[in-house]
Design an enzyme around this catalytic site. Sequence first.
Site, PDB file in Angstrom:
ATOM      1  N   GLY A  86      -5.199  -6.998  -6.248  1.00  0.00           N
ATOM      2  CA  GLY A  86      -6.253  -6.142  -6.783  1.00  0.00           C
ATOM      3  C   GLY A  86      -6.305  -6.435  -8.269  1.00  0.00           C
ATOM      4  O   GLY A  86      -5.398  -6.043  -9.004  1.00  0.00           O
ATOM      5  N   GLN A 133      -0.238 -11.637  -7.315  1.00  0.00           N
ATOM      6  CA  GLN A 133       1.109 -11.042  -7.257  1.00  0.00           C
ATOM      7  C   GLN A 133       1.890 -11.452  -8.521  1.00  0.00           C
ATOM      8  O   GLN A 133       1.276 -11.607  -9.561  1.00  0.00           O
ATOM      9  CB  GLN A 133       1.852 -11.450  -5.970  1.00  0.00           C
ATOM     10  CG  GLN A 133       1.282 -10.837  -4.697  1.00  0.00           C
ATOM     11  CD  GLN A 133       0.007 -11.496  -4.202  1.00  0.00           C
ATOM     12  OE1 GLN A 133      -0.019 -12.681  -3.968  1.00  0.00           O
ATOM     13  NE2 GLN A 133      -1.039 -10.737  -4.014  1.00  0.00           N
ATOM     14  N   THR A 158       1.042  -4.263   1.667  1.00  0.00           N
ATOM     15  CA  THR A 158      -0.289  -3.711   1.431  1.00  0.00           C
ATOM     16  C   THR A 158      -1.037  -3.504   2.749  1.00  0.00           C
ATOM     17  O   THR A 158      -2.160  -2.998   2.741  1.00  0.00           O
ATOM     18  CB  THR A 158      -1.114  -4.659   0.536  1.00  0.00           C
ATOM     19  OG1 THR A 158      -1.191  -5.927   1.197  1.00  0.00           O
ATOM     20  CG2 THR A 158      -0.466  -4.837  -0.827  1.00  0.00           C
ATOM     21  N   ARG A 188       2.375 -23.142  12.615  1.00  0.00           N
ATOM     22  CA  ARG A 188       1.317 -24.022  13.133  1.00  0.00           C
ATOM     23  C   ARG A 188       0.461 -23.384  14.217  1.00  0.00           C
ATOM     24  O   ARG A 188       0.032 -24.020  15.163  1.00  0.00           O
ATOM     25  CB  ARG A 188       1.938 -25.350  13.630  1.00  0.00           C
ATOM     26  CG  ARG A 188       2.612 -26.080  12.496  1.00  0.00           C
ATOM     27  CD  ARG A 188       3.639 -27.044  12.948  1.00  0.00           C
ATOM     28  NE  ARG A 188       4.752 -26.382  13.604  1.00  0.00           N
ATOM     29  CZ  ARG A 188       5.858 -27.000  13.994  1.00  0.00           C
ATOM     30  NH1 ARG A 188       5.983 -28.283  13.811  1.00  0.00           N
ATOM     31  NH2 ARG A 188       6.822 -26.336  14.570  1.00  0.00           N
ATOM     32  N   VAL A 205      -6.186  -0.761  -5.654  1.00  0.00           N
ATOM     33  CA  VAL A 205      -6.957  -0.613  -4.424  1.00  0.00           C
ATOM     34  C   VAL A 205      -6.445   0.546  -3.583  1.00  0.00           C
ATOM     35  O   VAL A 205      -7.203   1.407  -3.147  1.00  0.00           O
ATOM     36  CB  VAL A 205      -6.884  -1.921  -3.596  1.00  0.00           C
ATOM     37  CG1 VAL A 205      -7.712  -1.781  -2.341  1.00  0.00           C
ATOM     38  CG2 VAL A 205      -7.363  -3.089  -4.428  1.00  0.00           C
ATOM     39  N   ASN A 256      -4.256  -8.786  -0.658  1.00  0.00           N
ATOM     40  CA  ASN A 256      -3.167  -7.932  -1.151  1.00  0.00           C
ATOM     41  C   ASN A 256      -3.306  -7.772  -2.665  1.00  0.00           C
ATOM     42  O   ASN A 256      -2.784  -6.834  -3.249  1.00  0.00           O
ATOM     43  CB  ASN A 256      -1.785  -8.492  -0.774  1.00  0.00           C
ATOM     44  CG  ASN A 256      -1.605  -9.969  -1.054  1.00  0.00           C
ATOM     45  OD1 ASN A 256      -2.562 -10.673  -1.335  1.00  0.00           O
ATOM     46  ND2 ASN A 256      -0.381 -10.447  -0.959  1.00  0.00           N
TER      47      ASN A 256
HETATM   48  P1  GDP Z   1      -3.599  -7.634 -11.972  1.00  0.00           P
HETATM   49  O1  GDP Z   1      -3.351  -7.408 -10.519  1.00  0.00           O
HETATM   50  O2  GDP Z   1      -2.509  -8.441 -12.610  1.00  0.00           O
HETATM   51  O3  GDP Z   1      -4.962  -8.203 -12.275  1.00  0.00           O
HETATM   52  O4  GDP Z   1      -3.519  -6.178 -12.659  1.00  0.00           O
HETATM   53  P2  GDP Z   1      -4.175  -4.812 -12.089  1.00  0.00           P
HETATM   54  O5  GDP Z   1      -5.640  -4.855 -12.276  1.00  0.00           O
HETATM   55  O6  GDP Z   1      -3.672  -4.518 -10.722  1.00  0.00           O
HETATM   56  O7  GDP Z   1      -3.474  -3.747 -13.028  1.00  0.00           O
HETATM   57  C1  GDP Z   1      -3.610  -3.785 -14.414  1.00  0.00           C
HETATM   58  C2  GDP Z   1      -4.192  -2.432 -14.861  1.00  0.00           C
HETATM   59  O8  GDP Z   1      -4.017  -2.275 -16.254  1.00  0.00           O
HETATM   60  C3  GDP Z   1      -5.690  -2.342 -14.638  1.00  0.00           C
HETATM   61  O9  GDP Z   1      -6.022  -1.006 -14.387  1.00  0.00           O
HETATM   62  C4  GDP Z   1      -6.269  -2.794 -15.976  1.00  0.00           C
HETATM   63  O10 GDP Z   1      -7.565  -2.272 -16.224  1.00  0.00           O
HETATM   64  C5  GDP Z   1      -5.273  -2.233 -16.931  1.00  0.00           C
HETATM   65  N1  GDP Z   1      -5.046  -2.995 -18.169  1.00  0.00           N
HETATM   66  C6  GDP Z   1      -5.056  -4.341 -18.355  1.00  0.00           C
HETATM   67  N2  GDP Z   1      -4.677  -4.635 -19.611  1.00  0.00           N
HETATM   68  C7  GDP Z   1      -4.412  -3.482 -20.232  1.00  0.00           C
HETATM   69  C8  GDP Z   1      -3.951  -3.136 -21.528  1.00  0.00           C
HETATM   70  O11 GDP Z   1      -3.670  -3.968 -22.380  1.00  0.00           O
HETATM   71  N3  GDP Z   1      -3.778  -1.802 -21.784  1.00  0.00           N
HETATM   72  C9  GDP Z   1      -4.046  -0.837 -20.884  1.00  0.00           C
HETATM   73  N4  GDP Z   1      -3.841   0.422 -21.227  1.00  0.00           N
HETATM   74  N5  GDP Z   1      -4.486  -1.122 -19.647  1.00  0.00           N
HETATM   75  C10 GDP Z   1      -4.652  -2.421 -19.323  1.00  0.00           C
HETATM   76  P1  IMO Z   2      -1.721  -8.360  -7.702  1.00  0.00           P
HETATM   77  O1  IMO Z   2      -2.308  -9.749  -7.524  1.00  0.00           O
HETATM   78  C1  IMO Z   2       1.600  -5.651  -6.833  1.00  0.00           C
HETATM   79  C2  IMO Z   2       3.606  -6.180  -2.964  1.00  0.00           C
HETATM   80  C3  IMO Z   2       3.455  -5.061  -1.949  1.00  0.00           C
HETATM   81  C4  IMO Z   2       4.785  -5.192  -1.201  1.00  0.00           C
HETATM   82  C5  IMO Z   2       5.005  -6.711  -1.186  1.00  0.00           C
HETATM   83  C6  IMO Z   2       4.576  -7.391   0.089  1.00  0.00           C
HETATM   84  O2  IMO Z   2      -2.732  -7.294  -7.805  1.00  0.00           O
HETATM   85  O3  IMO Z   2      -0.706  -8.366  -8.801  1.00  0.00           O
HETATM   86  P2  IMO Z   2       2.195  -8.007   1.134  1.00  0.00           P
HETATM   87  O4  IMO Z   2       1.031  -7.139   1.508  1.00  0.00           O
HETATM   88  O5  IMO Z   2       1.874  -9.070   0.144  1.00  0.00           O
HETATM   89  O6  IMO Z   2       2.902  -8.565   2.334  1.00  0.00           O
HETATM   90  O7  IMO Z   2       3.250  -6.990   0.438  1.00  0.00           O
HETATM   91  O8  IMO Z   2       4.264  -7.223  -2.279  1.00  0.00           O
HETATM   92  N1  IMO Z   2       2.324  -6.718  -3.490  1.00  0.00           N
HETATM   93  C7  IMO Z   2       1.853  -6.476  -4.714  1.00  0.00           C
HETATM   94  N2  IMO Z   2       2.309  -5.663  -5.696  1.00  0.00           N
HETATM   95  N3  IMO Z   2       0.502  -6.413  -7.047  1.00  0.00           N
HETATM   96  C8  IMO Z   2       0.036  -7.242  -6.081  1.00  0.00           C
HETATM   97  O9  IMO Z   2      -0.981  -8.099  -6.298  1.00  0.00           O
HETATM   98  C9  IMO Z   2       0.694  -7.267  -4.838  1.00  0.00           C
HETATM   99  N4  IMO Z   2       0.503  -7.930  -3.685  1.00  0.00           N
HETATM  100  C10 IMO Z   2       1.513  -7.599  -2.881  1.00  0.00           C
HETATM  101  O10 IMO Z   2       3.325  -3.804  -2.566  1.00  0.00           O
HETATM  102  O11 IMO Z   2       5.823  -4.625  -1.956  1.00  0.00           O
HETATM  103 MG    MG Z   3      -3.188  -5.812  -9.158  1.00  0.00          MG
END
Ligand code: GDP
Ligand code: IMO
Ligand code: MG
Length: 422
Positions: free
Chosen positions: A40, A221, A129, A143, A297, A38
């Site tokens: 990304g 998350q 997701t 379990r 994703v 879930n």
């Molecule tokens: P994560 O799930 O917490 O690892 O975050 P994600 O990858 O899902 O989403 C963060 C998004 O913001 C990605 O597209 C990163 O490339 C982008 N990102 C991270 N840090 C920064 C920042 O400081 N500025 C901008 N503009 N983008 C960022």
């Molecule tokens: P990262 O690690 C943002 C959200 C889903 C949904 C809820 C439950 O990239 O920050 P699930 O599939 O886990 O049962 O979905 O949680 N969700 C996220 N939202 N970033 C994530 O991961 C997420 N993983 C799950 O959109 O609302």
């Molecule tokens: Mg993410």
Amino acid sequence: MKVDVLLGLQWGDEGKGKVVDVLTPRYDVVARFQGGPNAGHTLEFEGQKYVLRSIPSGIFQGDKINIIGNGVVLDPALFKAEAEALEKSGHPLKERLHISKKAHLILPTHRILDAAYEAAKGAAKVGTTGKGIGPTYTDKVSRNGLRVGDILHNFEEKYAAAKARHEKILRSLNYEYDIAEIEKQWLEGIDYLRQFHLVDSEHEVNGLLKAGKSILCEGAQGTMLDVDFGSYPFVTSSNTICAGACTGLGLGPNKIGDVYGIMKAYCTRVGAGPFPTELFDETGKTIRDLGHEYGAVTGRERRCGWIDLVALRYAIMVNGVTQLILMKSDVLDGFDVVKACVAYQVNGEEIDYFPYDITEGVEPVYVELPGWKTDMTKMTSEDEFPEEFNAYLSFLEEQLETPIKIVSVGPDREQTIERYID
Ligand code: GDP
Ligand code: IMO
Ligand code: MG
């Protein structure tokens, strides 16, 4: 040696992957402790962009050991696709990636059940997701789960029993599905998984600590999606908070050192559920466009709003955050005014704590701060920060009673500024 934990303080997607990658050179080991595909987690460096789902974000820096802990749920088919893509792009990982035998397996029928339960909920759906996360953790707790270690003995038998049980539930829901293709990929994934180091990760992490090695735990998350403390029932099915690192890796609480809490300069959410500071206007749209706020994703549109300091204070409390990391302030670089929610109005009363229920009747109380109106994306040191931005940081630190250690001014590894604080 202690273990540091980096985790999201909002509704996920704060930029955990980027910062774990930046911090990895300071550690010997990076470990995931909960969640599954879930997640990304996006990393950018040397003009390349990678999105990781199940593999820890420490995989790109040298030859560090990366561990998938027992608290993680693993889909062998998605794992195979992710690992093979990395190997193909010149990042071999078979020797460096260790997977807990106690991690639970996401079965093809878990994915189908996820969709079936969402369909049954109708308008009340969570907006998951669709990766089978909820049904897999449900089987773990009731379990009935299959674990990675199960692939080593009598696997076919165990898989057939679990699949039959799930199919019975699906029939009772009158849910139509076609399992053939995803099952084929999944079984190939099981074979692929056998090539990896399948370990007792609780022994491994504690042994490494004893040997003086340092570990960075990577949360997935965010705190507001935690199954206990998030906006239940619109949450994920694991403990995303710091305590999850203890149960998800087999670490005693006294081993935890720093807790890095990561947050955006605004706030986003994917899927359904309450979001007090959500913006439905042009500003929300501007933040989405400038911040490229679309799922890493799924490509799903992320809901956007102002930073919520009430929710953040709560998140800092339940995690024991020692240092903050501020992401994506560059998205607000052109704004005349930046807002921050400092309290909620509930039934005409102003409260500064996070209440039991935020579903209805919660009005954010905002403070307006002058924007810094400066392109900060090429800055490399806090000495270059404009005055208004420093004032903004001081305001956040005062409100959150926690120092901001790192400021990220762009998606690239290099666009990361460490501040001179202890
Ligand atoms: P994560 O799930 O917490 O690892 O975050 P994600 O990858 O899902 O989403 C963060 C998004 O913001 C990605 O597209 C990163 O490339 C982008 N990102 C991270 N840090 C920064 C920042 O400081 N500025 C901008 N503009 N983008 C960022
Ligand atoms: P990262 O690690 C943002 C959200 C889903 C949904 C809820 C439950 O990239 O920050 P699930 O599939 O886990 O049962 O979905 O949680 N969700 C996220 N939202 N970033 C994530 O991961 C997420 N993983 C799950 O959109 O609302
Ligand atoms: Mg993410």
